[in-house]
Scaffold this motif. Structure first.
Motif, PDB file in Angstrom:
ATOM      1  N   GLU A  56       2.262   1.577   0.895  1.00 45.00           N
ATOM      2  CA  GLU A  56       1.993   2.985  -0.580  1.00 45.00           C
ATOM      3  C   GLU A  56       2.405   3.680  -0.263  1.00 45.00           C
ATOM      4  N   LYS A  57       3.076   4.539  -1.667  1.00 50.12           N
ATOM      5  CA  LYS A  57       2.610   5.506  -1.941  1.00 50.12           C
ATOM      6  C   LYS A  57       1.925   6.877  -1.963  1.00 50.12           C
ATOM      7  N   ALA A  58       1.968   7.866  -0.624  1.00 55.29           N
ATOM      8  CA  ALA A  58       0.731   8.650  -1.118  1.00 55.29           C
ATOM      9  C   ALA A  58       0.485   9.414  -2.439  1.00 55.29           C
ATOM     10  N   ASP A  59      -0.388   9.087  -2.281  1.00 57.09           N
ATOM     11  CA  ASP A  59      -1.789  10.706  -3.161  1.00 57.09           C
ATOM     12  C   ASP A  59      -0.650  11.454  -3.856  1.00 57.09           C
ATOM     13  N   SER A  60      -0.719  11.818  -4.917  1.00 56.93           N
ATOM     14  CA  SER A  60       0.090  13.552  -4.563  1.00 56.93           C
ATOM     15  C   SER A  60      -0.977  14.585  -5.160  1.00 56.93           C
ATOM     16  N   GLY A  61      -1.555  14.132  -5.123  1.00 58.56           N
ATOM     17  CA  GLY A  61      -3.246  15.488  -4.479  1.00 58.56           C
ATOM     18  C   GLY A  61      -2.746  15.877  -6.428  1.00 58.56           C
ATOM     19  N   LYS A  62      -2.459  15.596  -7.596  1.00 60.41           N
ATOM     20  CA  LYS A  62      -2.993  16.479  -8.521  1.00 60.41           C
ATOM     21  C   LYS A  62      -3.985  16.088  -9.027  1.00 60.41           C
ATOM     22  N   GLY A  63      -4.431  17.266  -9.173  1.00 64.22           N
ATOM     23  CA  GLY A  63      -6.267  16.543  -9.978  1.00 64.22           C
ATOM     24  C   GLY A  63      -6.094  16.191 -11.888  1.00 64.22           C
ATOM     25  N   GLY A  64      -7.275  15.069 -11.323  1.00 66.69           N
ATOM     26  CA  GLY A  64      -6.611  14.160 -13.007  1.00 66.69           C
ATOM     27  C   GLY A  64      -7.417  13.288 -12.713  1.00 66.69           C
ATOM     28  N   LYS A  65      -6.935  12.049 -13.544  1.00 65.26           N
ATOM     29  CA  LYS A  65      -7.297  11.013 -13.360  1.00 65.26           C
ATOM     30  C   LYS A  65      -6.893  10.665 -12.185  1.00 65.26           C
ATOM     31  N   LYS A  66      -7.351   8.824 -12.112  1.00 62.14           N
ATOM     32  CA  LYS A  66      -6.538   8.894 -10.644  1.00 62.14           C
ATOM     33  C   LYS A  66      -6.296   7.353 -11.118  1.00 62.14           C
ATOM     34  N   ARG A  67      -4.782   7.191 -10.663  1.00 56.86           N
ATOM     35  CA  ARG A  67      -4.286   6.086 -10.996  1.00 56.86           C
ATOM     36  C   ARG A  67      -4.263   4.893 -10.154  1.00 56.86           C
ATOM     37  N   ALA A  68      -3.381   3.985 -10.981  1.00 58.38           N
ATOM     38  CA  ALA A  68      -3.753   2.887  -9.505  1.00 58.38           C
ATOM     39  C   ALA A  68      -2.234   3.416  -9.156  1.00 58.38           C
ATOM     40  N   LYS A  69      -2.421   2.754  -7.177  1.00 58.36           N
ATOM     41  CA  LYS A  69      -1.698   3.001  -6.360  1.00 58.36           C
ATOM     42  C   LYS A  69      -0.258   1.687  -7.187  1.00 58.36           C
ATOM     43  N   LYS A  70       0.817   2.599  -6.735  1.00 52.84           N
ATOM     44  CA  LYS A  70       2.219   1.664  -6.868  1.00 52.84           C
ATOM     45  C   LYS A  70       1.948   1.691  -6.086  1.00 52.84           C
ATOM     46  N   MET A  71       3.023   0.254  -5.464  1.00 52.98           N
ATOM     47  CA  MET A  71       3.218  -0.313  -4.957  1.00 52.98           C
ATOM     48  C   MET A  71       4.343  -1.376  -4.358  1.00 52.98           C
ATOM     49  N   SER A  72       5.072  -1.065  -3.401  1.00 52.33           N
ATOM     50  CA  SER A  72       6.331  -1.881  -3.688  1.00 52.33           C
ATOM     51  C   SER A  72       6.530  -2.237  -2.290  1.00 52.33           C
ATOM     52  N   THR A  73       7.019  -3.683  -2.435  1.00 56.62           N
ATOM     53  CA  THR A  73       7.223  -5.004  -1.252  1.00 56.62           C
ATOM     54  C   THR A  73       9.122  -5.057  -0.663  1.00 56.62           C
ATOM     55  N   HIS A  74       9.244  -5.482   0.507  1.00 61.12           N
ATOM     56  CA  HIS A  74      10.236  -5.697   0.933  1.00 61.12           C
ATOM     57  C   HIS A  74      10.394  -6.807   1.154  1.00 61.12           C
ATOM     58  N   LEU A  75      11.065  -8.074   1.791  1.00 61.14           N
ATOM     59  CA  LEU A  75      11.186  -8.788   2.241  1.00 61.14           C
ATOM     60  C   LEU A  75      12.260  -8.409   4.045  1.00 61.14           C
ATOM     61  N   ASP A  76      11.165  -8.995   4.535  1.00 63.17           N
ATOM     62  CA  ASP A  76      12.597  -8.627   5.694  1.00 63.17           C
ATOM     63  C   ASP A  76      13.172 -10.254   5.719  1.00 63.17           C
ATOM     64  N   MET A  77      14.028 -10.397   5.760  1.00 63.21           N
ATOM     65  CA  MET A  77      15.095 -12.250   5.712  1.00 63.21           C
ATOM     66  C   MET A  77      15.640 -11.912   7.049  1.00 63.21           C
ATOM     67  N   THR A  78      15.770 -11.570   8.301  1.00 68.99           N
ATOM     68  CA  THR A  78      15.719 -12.055   9.398  1.00 68.99           C
ATOM     69  C   THR A  78      15.435 -13.518  10.343  1.00 68.99           C
ATOM     70  N   PRO A  79      14.129 -13.682   9.381  1.00 70.37           N
ATOM     71  CA  PRO A  79      13.234 -14.767  10.581  1.00 70.37           C
ATOM     72  C   PRO A  79      13.788 -15.942   9.678  1.00 70.37           C
ATOM     73  N   MET A  80      14.411 -15.938   7.697  1.00 76.30           N
ATOM     74  CA  MET A  80      14.247 -17.011   7.222  1.00 76.30           C
ATOM     75  C   MET A  80      16.136 -16.884   7.519  1.00 76.30           C
ATOM     76  N   VAL A  81      16.820 -16.074   8.416  1.00 80.57           N
ATOM     77  CA  VAL A  81      18.071 -16.873   8.080  1.00 80.57           C
ATOM     78  C   VAL A  81      18.338 -17.031   9.811  1.00 80.57           C
ATOM     79  N   ASP A  82      17.446 -16.766  10.260  1.00 77.33           N
ATOM     80  CA  ASP A  82      17.494 -17.436  12.337  1.00 77.33           C
ATOM     81  C   ASP A  82      17.160 -18.719  11.984  1.00 77.33           C
ATOM     82  N   LEU A  83      16.038 -19.155  11.626  1.00 76.21           N
ATOM     83  CA  LEU A  83      15.583 -20.732  10.910  1.00 76.21           C
ATOM     84  C   LEU A  83      16.661 -21.402  10.715  1.00 76.21           C
ATOM     85  N   ALA A  84      17.132 -20.784   9.477  1.00 79.79           N
ATOM     86  CA  ALA A  84      18.667 -21.534   9.174  1.00 79.79           C
ATOM     87  C   ALA A  84      20.500 -22.016  10.230  1.00 79.79           C
ATOM     88  N   PHE A  85      19.718 -21.596  10.513  1.00 77.95           N
ATOM     89  CA  PHE A  85      21.242 -21.509  11.170  1.00 77.95           C
ATOM     90  C   PHE A  85      20.643 -22.030  12.893  1.00 77.95           C
TER      91      PHE A  85
END
Length: 172
Positions: A6-35
């Motif tokens: 989650e990105k931290a709130d910038s603290g600017k006043g006014g309207k509340k915006r929806a929090k932007k969320m980014s995803t990060h997939l860790d591929m290490t377990p899948m590569v381990d399983l494949a090998f």
């Protein structure tokens, strides 16, 4: 594992915006399983074993008592020619017998049918003499040995081609 940052709130006043969320997939377990799966299947697979053909050789080729005489009625001579052609005749190739030289190939309806014919299979003393010419290829010799195995021919020999055989091929 997947984690959501989650990105931290910038603290600017006014309207509340929806929090932007980014995803990060860790591929290490899948590569381990494949090998692991790849290793498992490689180790549990049975590889094909090479097939060999047993070849019996005479004890001493120079002794004349090791030569077994063959009757002409019990002999089939196969001559391996150029361009994958197979010539054959029944007998030993004596000019007095005047053998009829036939031509065929390595197909199912070729030399295999000759080896499976009644004339060959009904004679338990039949000996097939294989004589490669100088123009034949090594592949032809391997193919004729395969045909001997397929047709379950018990008595056959690889023999040097004679001048009489060369003359028969030239007259054909």
């Amino acid at each position: 594992m997947a984690e959501i940052q989650e990105k931290a709130d910038s603290g600017k006043g006014g309207k509340k915006r929806a929090k932007k969320m980014s995803t990060h997939l860790d591929m290490t377990p899948m590569v381990d399983l494949a090998f692991l799966l790849l290793t498992f299947f490689m180790l549990t697979t049975s590889f094909s074993k090479p097939q060999t053909m047993e070849i019996r050789t005479p004890i001493d080729e120079n002794k004349p008592e090791n030569d077994t005489p063959i009757k002409a009625s019990n002999a089939l001579t196969i001559l391996l020619g150029e361009e994958d052609k197979v010539y054959y005749y029944f007998g030993l190739g004596n000019p007095d017998e005047n053998p009829e030289v036939e031509v065929t190939d390595f197909s199912n309806n070729g030399i295999r049918q000759v080896l499976l014919s009644q004339r060959v299979k009904d004679n338990p003393k039949m000996v097939v003499m294989i004589k490669p010419t100088e123009a034949s290829r090594y592949k032809n010799m391997v193919d004729i040995f395969d045909e001997m195995k397929i047709t379950d021919t018990k008595k056959f020999a690889l023999v040097d081609i004679t001048e009489q055989d060369k003359q028969l091929l030239a007259n054909r």
